[in-house]
Write a protein that holds these residues in place. Structure first.
Motif, PDB file in Angstrom:
ATOM      1  N   ALA A 237      65.394  57.523  12.686  1.00 14.63           N
ATOM      2  CA  ALA A 237      65.027  56.998  11.449  1.00 14.63           C
ATOM      3  C   ALA A 237      64.083  57.601  10.827  1.00 14.63           C
ATOM      4  N   GLU A 238      62.955  58.153  11.414  1.00 16.12           N
ATOM      5  CA  GLU A 238      61.901  58.987  11.080  1.00 16.12           C
ATOM      6  C   GLU A 238      62.338  60.391  10.761  1.00 16.12           C
ATOM      7  N   ALA A 239      63.319  61.005  11.530  1.00 18.08           N
ATOM      8  CA  ALA A 239      63.610  62.298  11.374  1.00 18.08           C
ATOM      9  C   ALA A 239      64.645  62.398  10.109  1.00 18.08           C
ATOM     10  N   VAL A 240      65.530  61.292   9.813  1.00 25.11           N
ATOM     11  CA  VAL A 240      66.238  61.247   8.516  1.00 25.11           C
ATOM     12  C   VAL A 240      65.593  61.213   7.343  1.00 25.11           C
ATOM     13  N   LYS A 241      64.311  60.486   7.281  1.00 24.45           N
ATOM     14  CA  LYS A 241      63.551  60.255   6.262  1.00 24.45           C
ATOM     15  C   LYS A 241      62.816  61.490   5.652  1.00 24.45           C
ATOM     16  N   THR A 242      62.200  62.129   6.788  1.00 25.24           N
ATOM     17  CA  THR A 242      61.388  63.219   6.635  1.00 25.24           C
ATOM     18  C   THR A 242      61.917  64.599   6.945  1.00 25.24           C
ATOM     19  N   ARG A 243      63.126  64.822   6.678  1.00 23.67           N
ATOM     20  CA  ARG A 243      63.994  66.050   7.180  1.00 23.67           C
ATOM     21  C   ARG A 243      63.785  67.159   5.942  1.00 23.67           C
ATOM     22  N   ASP A 244      63.447  66.758   4.991  1.00 21.06           N
ATOM     23  CA  ASP A 244      63.005  67.725   3.996  1.00 21.06           C
ATOM     24  C   ASP A 244      63.983  69.035   3.912  1.00 21.06           C
ATOM     25  N   GLY A 245      65.143  68.601   3.817  1.00 16.92           N
ATOM     26  CA  GLY A 245      66.242  69.720   3.833  1.00 16.92           C
ATOM     27  C   GLY A 245      66.718  70.248   5.088  1.00 16.92           C
ATOM     28  N   ARG A 246      66.140  69.667   6.076  1.00 18.63           N
ATOM     29  CA  ARG A 246      66.366  70.091   7.450  1.00 18.63           C
ATOM     30  C   ARG A 246      67.829  69.394   7.804  1.00 18.63           C
ATOM     31  N   GLU A 247      68.459  70.183   8.889  1.00 19.25           N
ATOM     32  CA  GLU A 247      69.485  69.349   9.413  1.00 19.25           C
ATOM     33  C   GLU A 247      69.091  68.601  10.748  1.00 19.25           C
ATOM     34  N   VAL A 248      69.150  67.383  10.758  1.00 22.27           N
ATOM     35  CA  VAL A 248      69.193  66.391  11.935  1.00 22.27           C
ATOM     36  C   VAL A 248      69.915  66.946  13.013  1.00 22.27           C
ATOM     37  N   ASN A 249      69.309  66.942  14.499  1.00 25.37           N
ATOM     38  CA  ASN A 249      70.187  67.252  15.330  1.00 25.37           C
ATOM     39  C   ASN A 249      70.537  66.044  15.959  1.00 25.37           C
ATOM     40  N   TRP A 250      71.806  65.685  15.366  1.00 23.65           N
ATOM     41  CA  TRP A 250      72.243  63.929  15.738  1.00 23.65           C
ATOM     42  C   TRP A 250      72.871  64.140  17.243  1.00 23.65           C
ATOM     43  N   GLU A 251      73.215  65.266  17.605  1.00 22.86           N
ATOM     44  CA  GLU A 251      73.881  65.419  19.025  1.00 22.86           C
ATOM     45  C   GLU A 251      72.794  65.243  20.022  1.00 22.86           C
ATOM     46  N   TYR A 252      71.687  65.519  19.855  1.00 18.42           N
ATOM     47  CA  TYR A 252      70.436  65.472  20.734  1.00 18.42           C
ATOM     48  C   TYR A 252      70.397  63.726  20.671  1.00 18.42           C
ATOM     49  N   PHE A 253      70.325  63.021  19.687  1.00 20.56           N
ATOM     50  CA  PHE A 253      69.813  61.766  19.757  1.00 20.56           C
ATOM     51  C   PHE A 253      71.160  61.117  20.471  1.00 20.56           C
ATOM     52  N   TYR A 254      72.568  61.519  19.920  1.00 16.74           N
ATOM     53  CA  TYR A 254      73.584  60.995  20.722  1.00 16.74           C
ATOM     54  C   TYR A 254      73.540  61.065  22.343  1.00 16.74           C
ATOM     55  N   GLN A 255      72.817  62.378  22.974  1.00 16.36           N
ATOM     56  CA  GLN A 255      72.886  62.291  24.155  1.00 16.36           C
ATOM     57  C   GLN A 255      71.810  61.319  24.876  1.00 16.36           C
ATOM     58  N   LEU A 256      70.710  61.149  24.020  1.00 15.33           N
ATOM     59  CA  LEU A 256      69.726  60.267  24.416  1.00 15.33           C
ATOM     60  C   LEU A 256      70.334  58.470  24.523  1.00 15.33           C
ATOM     61  N   LEU A 257      70.922  58.429  23.475  1.00 16.37           N
ATOM     62  CA  LEU A 257      71.657  57.116  23.346  1.00 16.37           C
ATOM     63  C   LEU A 257      72.863  56.726  24.352  1.00 16.37           C
ATOM     64  N   PHE A 258      73.665  57.614  24.437  1.00 13.03           N
ATOM     65  CA  PHE A 258      75.022  57.182  25.182  1.00 13.03           C
ATOM     66  C   PHE A 258      75.292  58.139  26.618  1.00 13.03           C
ATOM     67  N   THR A 259      74.578  58.959  26.901  1.00 10.52           N
ATOM     68  CA  THR A 259      74.998  59.704  28.147  1.00 10.52           C
ATOM     69  C   THR A 259      73.964  59.758  29.184  1.00 10.52           C
ATOM     70  N   LEU A 260      74.271  60.256  30.318  1.00 10.95           N
ATOM     71  CA  LEU A 260      73.673  60.194  31.514  1.00 10.95           C
ATOM     72  C   LEU A 260      72.476  61.022  31.610  1.00 10.95           C
ATOM     73  N   ASP A 261      72.452  61.924  30.450  1.00 13.09           N
ATOM     74  CA  ASP A 261      70.959  62.677  30.278  1.00 13.09           C
ATOM     75  C   ASP A 261      69.872  61.884  30.126  1.00 13.09           C
ATOM     76  N   ASN A 262      70.038  60.747  29.567  1.00 14.21           N
ATOM     77  CA  ASN A 262      68.853  59.580  29.327  1.00 14.21           C
ATOM     78  C   ASN A 262      69.150  58.213  29.953  1.00 14.21           C
TER      79      ASN A 262
END
Length: 296
Positions: A237-262
């Motif tokens: 949520a903070e990354a989306v708020k403060t992205r300032d034109g940058r692209e949020v790496n949503w796949e990194y957050f996906y790995q943390l939330l839904f895969t055995l990486d985390n």
């Protein structure tokens, strides 16, 4: 009675073959094994293998003998040991279909025709629950960033659907995908508290074995090492708020939330509810944009 040629001595403990000098240096009462030509000994493990082989071949007789002993046993501790022995030997681990192990399916919806389908469904339900938590956090996101946050949720949902909500993690027939959690036979081991290498109590379970194990397995947790509620979702949520034109790496957050990486499979007694004090990798929150060069 063994021929001298090809015979040899080795240590019972680990199978180390003895030379004459090594033999003379051994302390008294060392246990040895005398091997004939073509025979091998790998230490105590060889005895265990022979014991298990005999045990499995006579499993029915062992169960019946334990039941006879249980009828006359009065000591509570020995009663429990015998009851546990009968329970474990009565497992039907290799059975997969409902017709081959009807008792395992008692209490489940009739649509489940095999064990793997139910355990896949159970895993999918957990993943859908995580997705609902991520979606429900949108009310905490800055109003100006909610559309971007919603778009990331849609991307994650599409990816989850494409991999069938990672149900393969709990499907013993998908061995390659599930190897990090279980074996082909369906054994799962507790991976311990987040700050230890493994489970101190050596918890293990095979939910395919019997109905009781299937029910007990539902109490095990998929623990987020970097915590979902305290770290991952608020950081997104903070990354989306403060992205300032940058692209949020949503796949990194996906790995943390839904895969055995985390995610670690943890017995409920080993699931620490305290703060893990771990945070997301700040260098991976945003994705580097591809540079384009104009040709003049």
């Amino acid at each position: 009675q063994l021929p001298l040629a090809g015979s040899r001595l080795c240590l019972y403990e680990d199978g180390t073959e003895l030379t004459e000098s090594y033999f003379r240096a051994l302390p008294p009462q060392t246990e040895l094994v005398l091997l004939g030509p073509g025979e091998s000994w790998r230490g105590c493990a060889s005895d265990i293998e022979r014991l298990l082989a005999a045990f499995c071949s006579q499993q029915g007789a062992v169960v019946e003998a334990a039941r006879r002993l249980l009828t006359d046993e009065r000591a509570p501790h020995r009663q429990k040991l015998l009851a546990d022995l009968i329970h474990n030997l009565s497992e039907n681990i290799l059975a997969e279909d409902k017709e081959d192990d009807k008792k395992w399916f008692e209490g489940l919806e009739s649509r489940f025709k095999n064990k793997s389908s139910y355990l896949r469904h159970s895993c999918e339900s957990r993943m859908r629950g995580y997705m609902r938590e991520v979606s429900g956090f949108i009310s905490n996101v800055h109003p100006a960033a909610q559309d971007t946050y919603r778009g990331i949720i849609d991307l994650m949902a599409d990816k989850l659907k494409s991999v069938k909500y990672n149900g393969c993690y709990f499907d013993r027939r998908e061995e390659e995908e599930a190897a990090r959690l279980c074996t082909a036979e369906g054994w799962f081991s507790c991976q311990g508290p987040f700050d230890r290498d493994d489970c101190p109590c050596k918890h293990s379970i095979n939910p395919y074995s019997n109905r009781e194990s299937r029910i007990l397995f539902s109490t095990w947790n998929l623990d987020h090492i970097i915590e979902k509620k305290r770290a991952v979702v608020p950081e997104l949520a903070e990354a989306v708020k403060t992205r300032d034109g940058r692209e949020v790496n949503w796949e990194y957050f996906y790995q943390l939330l839904f895969t055995l990486d985390n995610l670690k499979l943890v017995h409920i007694a080993c699931h620490k509810k305290t703060n893990h004090n771990l945070s997301c990798d700040k260098t991976r929150i945003y994705r580097k944009r591809k540079q384009t060069h104009e040709i003049s």
